[in-house]
Design a protein around this motif. Sequence first.
Motif, PDB file in Angstrom:
ATOM      1  N   SER A  25       0.832  -1.204   0.000  1.00 13.78           N
ATOM      2  CA  SER A  25       0.000   0.000   0.000  1.00 13.78           C
ATOM      3  C   SER A  25       0.870   1.259   0.000  1.00 13.78           C
ATOM      4  O   SER A  25       0.626   2.193  -0.772  1.00 13.78           O
ATOM      5  CB  SER A  25      -0.923  -0.013   1.216  1.00 13.78           C
ATOM      6  OG  SER A  25      -1.668   1.170   1.272  1.00 13.78           O
ATOM      7  N   ILE A  26       1.866   1.270   0.861  1.00 12.61           N
ATOM      8  CA  ILE A  26       2.780   2.416   0.914  1.00 12.61           C
ATOM      9  C   ILE A  26       3.497   2.580  -0.417  1.00 12.61           C
ATOM     10  O   ILE A  26       3.568   3.686  -0.972  1.00 12.61           O
ATOM     11  CB  ILE A  26       3.795   2.242   2.065  1.00 12.61           C
ATOM     12  CG1 ILE A  26       3.093   2.336   3.413  1.00 12.61           C
ATOM     13  CG2 ILE A  26       4.918   3.274   1.963  1.00 12.61           C
ATOM     14  CD1 ILE A  26       3.944   1.867   4.588  1.00 12.61           C
ATOM     15  N   SER A  27       4.019   1.472  -0.944  1.00 11.04           N
ATOM     16  CA  SER A  27       4.746   1.522  -2.220  1.00 11.04           C
ATOM     17  C   SER A  27       3.846   1.996  -3.349  1.00 11.04           C
ATOM     18  O   SER A  27       4.262   2.821  -4.179  1.00 11.04           O
ATOM     19  CB  SER A  27       5.310   0.139  -2.556  1.00 11.04           C
ATOM     20  OG  SER A  27       6.198  -0.285  -1.558  1.00 11.04           O
ATOM     21  N   GLY A  28       2.621   1.494  -3.400  1.00 14.97           N
ATOM     22  CA  GLY A  28       1.689   1.913  -4.432  1.00 14.97           C
ATOM     23  C   GLY A  28       1.382   3.398  -4.364  1.00 14.97           C
ATOM     24  O   GLY A  28       1.347   4.085  -5.385  1.00 14.97           O
ATOM     25  N   GLN A  29       1.170   3.906  -3.157  1.00 12.56           N
ATOM     26  CA  GLN A  29       0.894   5.338  -2.994  1.00 12.56           C
ATOM     27  C   GLN A  29       2.089   6.185  -3.432  1.00 12.56           C
ATOM     28  O   GLN A  29       1.924   7.205  -4.105  1.00 12.56           O
ATOM     29  CB  GLN A  29       0.550   5.648  -1.532  1.00 12.56           C
ATOM     30  CG  GLN A  29      -0.780   5.115  -1.084  1.00 12.56           C
ATOM     31  CD  GLN A  29      -1.934   5.868  -1.696  1.00 12.56           C
ATOM     32  OE1 GLN A  29      -1.821   6.990  -2.169  1.00 12.56           O
ATOM     33  NE2 GLN A  29      -3.097   5.244  -1.697  1.00 12.56           N
ATOM     34  N   LEU A  30       3.296   5.756  -3.037  1.00 13.33           N
ATOM     35  CA  LEU A  30       4.492   6.508  -3.421  1.00 13.33           C
ATOM     36  C   LEU A  30       4.712   6.455  -4.933  1.00 13.33           C
ATOM     37  O   LEU A  30       5.109   7.461  -5.541  1.00 13.33           O
ATOM     38  CB  LEU A  30       5.717   5.980  -2.673  1.00 13.33           C
ATOM     39  CG  LEU A  30       5.725   6.235  -1.165  1.00 13.33           C
ATOM     40  CD1 LEU A  30       6.888   5.510  -0.503  1.00 13.33           C
ATOM     41  CD2 LEU A  30       5.770   7.722  -0.850  1.00 13.33           C
ATOM     42  N   LEU A  84      -0.174   2.318  10.099  1.00  7.63           N
ATOM     43  CA  LEU A  84       1.274   2.367   9.898  1.00  7.63           C
ATOM     44  C   LEU A  84       1.602   2.925   8.514  1.00  7.63           C
ATOM     45  O   LEU A  84       2.741   3.333   8.258  1.00  7.63           O
ATOM     46  CB  LEU A  84       1.887   0.979  10.086  1.00  7.63           C
ATOM     47  CG  LEU A  84       1.835   0.443  11.509  1.00  7.63           C
ATOM     48  CD1 LEU A  84       2.325  -0.996  11.552  1.00  7.63           C
ATOM     49  CD2 LEU A  84       2.652   1.312  12.451  1.00  7.63           C
ATOM     50  N   ASN A  85       0.603   2.963   7.629  1.00  3.73           N
ATOM     51  CA  ASN A  85       0.785   3.631   6.335  1.00  3.73           C
ATOM     52  C   ASN A  85       1.219   5.078   6.531  1.00  3.73           C
ATOM     53  O   ASN A  85       2.010   5.599   5.750  1.00  3.73           O
ATOM     54  CB  ASN A  85      -0.507   3.596   5.527  1.00  3.73           C
ATOM     55  CG  ASN A  85      -0.799   2.240   4.939  1.00  3.73           C
ATOM     56  OD1 ASN A  85       0.094   1.448   4.692  1.00  3.73           O
ATOM     57  ND2 ASN A  85      -2.069   1.962   4.723  1.00  3.73           N
ATOM     58  N   TYR A  86       0.695   5.741   7.568  1.00  3.33           N
ATOM     59  CA  TYR A  86       1.072   7.133   7.832  1.00  3.33           C
ATOM     60  C   TYR A  86       2.567   7.258   8.044  1.00  3.33           C
ATOM     61  O   TYR A  86       3.203   8.182   7.544  1.00  3.33           O
ATOM     62  CB  TYR A  86       0.341   7.676   9.069  1.00  3.33           C
ATOM     63  CG  TYR A  86      -1.140   7.818   8.889  1.00  3.33           C
ATOM     64  CD1 TYR A  86      -1.680   8.698   7.963  1.00  3.33           C
ATOM     65  CD2 TYR A  86      -2.014   7.075   9.669  1.00  3.33           C
ATOM     66  CE1 TYR A  86      -3.048   8.832   7.805  1.00  3.33           C
ATOM     67  CE2 TYR A  86      -3.386   7.201   9.525  1.00  3.33           C
ATOM     68  CZ  TYR A  86      -3.893   8.079   8.593  1.00  3.33           C
ATOM     69  OH  TYR A  86      -5.242   8.198   8.441  1.00  3.33           O
ATOM     70  N   VAL A  87       3.131   6.330   8.792  1.00  2.22           N
ATOM     71  CA  VAL A  87       4.569   6.352   9.068  1.00  2.22           C
ATOM     72  C   VAL A  87       5.337   6.135   7.768  1.00  2.22           C
ATOM     73  O   VAL A  87       6.265   6.886   7.446  1.00  2.22           O
ATOM     74  CB  VAL A  87       4.951   5.271  10.108  1.00  2.22           C
ATOM     75  CG1 VAL A  87       6.447   5.248  10.333  1.00  2.22           C
ATOM     76  CG2 VAL A  87       4.205   5.496  11.413  1.00  2.22           C
ATOM     77  N   GLY A  88       4.960   5.113   7.017  1.00  2.00           N
ATOM     78  CA  GLY A  88       5.661   4.809   5.770  1.00  2.00           C
ATOM     79  C   GLY A  88       5.561   5.911   4.742  1.00  2.00           C
ATOM     80  O   GLY A  88       6.543   6.238   4.067  1.00  2.00           O
ATOM     81  N   ILE A  89       4.392   6.509   4.620  1.00  2.00           N
ATOM     82  CA  ILE A  89       4.211   7.597   3.657  1.00  2.00           C
ATOM     83  C   ILE A  89       5.021   8.823   4.082  1.00  2.00           C
ATOM     84  O   ILE A  89       5.648   9.478   3.244  1.00  2.00           O
ATOM     85  CB  ILE A  89       2.719   7.955   3.490  1.00  2.00           C
ATOM     86  CG1 ILE A  89       1.957   6.789   2.846  1.00  2.00           C
ATOM     87  CG2 ILE A  89       2.536   9.245   2.708  1.00  2.00           C
ATOM     88  CD1 ILE A  89       2.387   6.461   1.431  1.00  2.00           C
ATOM     89  N   ALA A 107       5.240  14.492  15.754  1.00  2.00           N
ATOM     90  CA  ALA A 107       4.422  14.254  16.952  1.00  2.00           C
ATOM     91  C   ALA A 107       3.130  13.524  16.582  1.00  2.00           C
ATOM     92  O   ALA A 107       2.703  12.613  17.296  1.00  2.00           O
ATOM     93  CB  ALA A 107       4.108  15.576  17.649  1.00  2.00           C
ATOM     94  N   GLY A 108       2.521  13.897  15.480  1.00  2.00           N
ATOM     95  CA  GLY A 108       1.296  13.234  15.038  1.00  2.00           C
ATOM     96  C   GLY A 108       1.525  11.772  14.694  1.00  2.00           C
ATOM     97  O   GLY A 108       0.746  10.902  15.093  1.00  2.00           O
ATOM     98  N   VAL A 109       2.608  11.490  13.985  1.00  2.00           N
ATOM     99  CA  VAL A 109       2.904  10.112  13.604  1.00  2.00           C
ATOM    100  C   VAL A 109       3.255   9.280  14.838  1.00  2.00           C
ATOM    101  O   VAL A 109       2.843   8.125  14.954  1.00  2.00           O
ATOM    102  CB  VAL A 109       4.023  10.069  12.543  1.00  2.00           C
ATOM    103  CG1 VAL A 109       4.555   8.661  12.352  1.00  2.00           C
ATOM    104  CG2 VAL A 109       3.513  10.629  11.223  1.00  2.00           C
ATOM    105  N   ILE A 110       3.999   9.847  15.768  1.00  2.33           N
ATOM    106  CA  ILE A 110       4.314   9.131  17.013  1.00  2.33           C
ATOM    107  C   ILE A 110       3.036   8.834  17.787  1.00  2.33           C
ATOM    108  O   ILE A 110       2.862   7.731  18.318  1.00  2.33           O
ATOM    109  CB  ILE A 110       5.325   9.929  17.872  1.00  2.33           C
ATOM    110  CG1 ILE A 110       6.701   9.898  17.205  1.00  2.33           C
ATOM    111  CG2 ILE A 110       5.402   9.373  19.287  1.00  2.33           C
ATOM    112  CD1 ILE A 110       7.719  10.816  17.847  1.00  2.33           C
ATOM    113  N   THR A 111       2.127   9.787  17.831  1.00  4.87           N
ATOM    114  CA  THR A 111       0.845   9.573  18.507  1.00  4.87           C
ATOM    115  C   THR A 111       0.066   8.439  17.845  1.00  4.87           C
ATOM    116  O   THR A 111      -0.491   7.575  18.526  1.00  4.87           O
ATOM    117  CB  THR A 111       0.012  10.873  18.494  1.00  4.87           C
ATOM    118  OG1 THR A 111       0.764  11.915  19.123  1.00  4.87           O
ATOM    119  CG2 THR A 111      -1.313  10.687  19.196  1.00  4.87           C
ATOM    120  N   ILE A 112       0.034   8.451  16.526  1.00  2.08           N
ATOM    121  CA  ILE A 112      -0.653   7.378  15.793  1.00  2.08           C
ATOM    122  C   ILE A 112       0.010   6.043  16.084  1.00  2.08           C
ATOM    123  O   ILE A 112      -0.666   5.045  16.367  1.00  2.08           O
ATOM    124  CB  ILE A 112      -0.649   7.670  14.275  1.00  2.08           C
ATOM    125  CG1 ILE A 112      -1.553   8.855  13.961  1.00  2.08           C
ATOM    126  CG2 ILE A 112      -1.082   6.438  13.471  1.00  2.08           C
ATOM    127  CD1 ILE A 112      -1.395   9.406  12.558  1.00  2.08           C
TER     128      ILE A 112
END
Length: 127
Positions: A25-30, A84-89, A107-112
Amino acid sequence: MKSISQISDFQITPYIILFISILFSISGQLLMKHTMSQTNEGIFTWVFIEQLALAVSVYCLGIANWILALRSVKLSIAYPLTSLNYVGILVGSYYFFNEVITLTRIAGVITIFLGVLLVAIPLKKSI
Protein backbone atom coordinates in the motif's frame (compact mmCIF):
# COMPACT_ATOMS: atom_id res chain seq x y z
CA MET A 1 4.14 -28.78 30.48
CA LYS A 2 2.11 -27.04 27.78
CA SER A 3 2.73 -27.81 24.16
CA ILE A 4 3.44 -25.00 21.75
CA SER A 5 -0.05 -25.24 20.28
CA GLN A 6 -1.58 -24.80 23.75
CA ILE A 7 0.52 -21.78 24.70
CA SER A 8 -1.04 -19.43 22.21
CA ASP A 9 -3.43 -19.31 19.30
CA PHE A 10 -1.30 -16.51 17.83
CA GLN A 11 -0.06 -17.27 14.32
CA ILE A 12 2.67 -15.18 12.76
CA THR A 13 1.86 -15.82 9.08
CA PRO A 14 -1.35 -13.74 8.88
CA TYR A 15 0.51 -10.80 10.44
CA ILE A 16 3.34 -11.15 7.94
CA ILE A 17 0.71 -11.06 5.18
CA LEU A 18 -0.83 -7.99 6.82
CA PHE A 19 2.51 -6.17 6.98
CA ILE A 20 3.22 -7.10 3.35
CA SER A 21 -0.15 -5.55 2.54
CA ILE A 22 0.89 -2.37 4.33
CA LEU A 23 4.21 -2.29 2.45
CA PHE A 24 2.46 -2.75 -0.91
CA SER A 25 0.00 0.00 0.00
CA ILE A 26 2.78 2.42 0.91
CA SER A 27 4.75 1.52 -2.22
CA GLY A 28 1.69 1.91 -4.43
CA GLN A 29 0.89 5.34 -2.99
CA LEU A 30 4.49 6.51 -3.42
CA LEU A 31 4.54 5.20 -7.01
CA MET A 32 1.27 7.05 -7.73
CA LYS A 33 2.80 10.26 -6.40
CA HIS A 34 5.93 9.67 -8.50
CA THR A 35 3.81 9.03 -11.59
CA MET A 36 1.75 12.17 -11.10
CA SER A 37 4.90 14.22 -10.46
CA GLN A 38 6.22 13.22 -13.89
CA THR A 39 3.22 14.44 -15.92
CA ASN A 40 5.01 17.35 -17.62
CA GLU A 41 4.48 15.78 -21.04
CA GLY A 42 0.82 14.93 -20.43
CA ILE A 43 -1.18 12.14 -18.92
CA PHE A 44 -1.93 10.29 -22.15
CA THR A 45 1.60 9.18 -22.95
CA TRP A 46 2.63 5.52 -22.90
CA VAL A 47 5.23 6.19 -20.22
CA PHE A 48 2.60 7.73 -17.97
CA ILE A 49 0.13 4.90 -18.55
CA GLU A 50 2.81 2.27 -17.87
CA GLN A 51 3.92 3.97 -14.65
CA LEU A 52 0.33 4.41 -13.49
CA ALA A 53 -0.46 0.77 -14.29
CA LEU A 54 2.55 -0.32 -12.21
CA ALA A 55 1.51 1.90 -9.30
CA VAL A 56 -2.08 0.65 -9.34
CA SER A 57 -0.91 -2.97 -9.68
CA VAL A 58 1.34 -2.65 -6.63
CA TYR A 59 -1.50 -1.07 -4.70
CA CYS A 60 -3.83 -3.91 -5.79
CA LEU A 61 -1.31 -6.45 -4.49
CA GLY A 62 -1.71 -4.71 -1.15
CA ILE A 63 -5.48 -5.13 -1.36
CA ALA A 64 -5.12 -8.82 -2.20
CA ASN A 65 -2.82 -9.35 0.78
CA TRP A 66 -5.23 -7.40 2.97
CA ILE A 67 -8.05 -9.75 2.03
CA LEU A 68 -5.86 -12.77 2.78
CA ALA A 69 -4.84 -11.33 6.15
CA LEU A 70 -8.47 -10.76 7.13
CA ARG A 71 -9.08 -14.50 6.97
CA SER A 72 -7.19 -14.87 10.26
CA VAL A 73 -6.57 -11.45 11.79
CA LYS A 74 -9.38 -9.72 13.66
CA LEU A 75 -10.55 -6.62 11.83
CA SER A 76 -10.40 -4.65 15.09
CA ILE A 77 -6.65 -5.32 15.13
CA ALA A 78 -5.88 -5.34 11.39
CA TYR A 79 -7.51 -2.03 10.54
CA PRO A 80 -5.68 0.05 13.17
CA LEU A 81 -2.40 -1.53 12.03
CA THR A 82 -2.97 -0.08 8.59
CA SER A 83 -2.39 3.33 10.13
CA LEU A 84 1.27 2.37 9.90
CA ASN A 85 0.78 3.63 6.34
CA TYR A 86 1.07 7.13 7.83
CA VAL A 87 4.57 6.35 9.07
CA GLY A 88 5.66 4.81 5.77
CA ILE A 89 4.21 7.60 3.66
CA LEU A 90 5.81 10.27 5.85
CA VAL A 91 9.24 8.64 5.64
CA GLY A 92 8.87 7.83 1.93
CA SER A 93 7.75 11.33 1.02
CA TYR A 94 10.76 12.73 2.88
CA TYR A 95 13.28 10.47 1.13
CA PHE A 96 11.78 10.30 -2.36
CA PHE A 97 10.09 13.68 -2.75
CA ASN A 98 12.11 15.89 -0.39
CA GLU A 99 9.00 16.86 1.55
CA VAL A 100 9.57 18.69 4.82
CA ILE A 101 8.87 16.81 8.04
CA THR A 102 7.91 19.23 10.79
CA LEU A 103 7.89 18.54 14.51
CA THR A 104 4.11 18.66 14.41
CA ARG A 105 4.02 15.88 11.82
CA ILE A 106 6.52 13.81 13.80
CA ALA A 107 4.42 14.25 16.95
CA GLY A 108 1.30 13.23 15.04
CA VAL A 109 2.90 10.11 13.60
CA ILE A 110 4.31 9.13 17.01
CA THR A 111 0.85 9.57 18.51
CA ILE A 112 -0.65 7.38 15.79
CA PHE A 113 2.07 4.76 16.27
CA LEU A 114 1.54 4.66 20.04
CA GLY A 115 -2.20 4.35 19.49
CA VAL A 116 -1.60 1.43 17.13
CA LEU A 117 0.53 -0.26 19.78
CA LEU A 118 -2.23 0.15 22.35
CA VAL A 119 -4.74 -1.45 19.99
CA ALA A 120 -2.50 -4.20 18.65
CA ILE A 121 -0.83 -5.45 21.82
CA PRO A 122 -3.03 -8.17 23.23
CA LEU A 123 -4.24 -7.76 26.79
CA LYS A 124 -3.60 -10.58 29.22
CA LYS A 125 -6.77 -12.32 30.26
CA SER A 126 -7.27 -12.40 33.99
CA ILE A 127 -8.07 -15.84 35.35
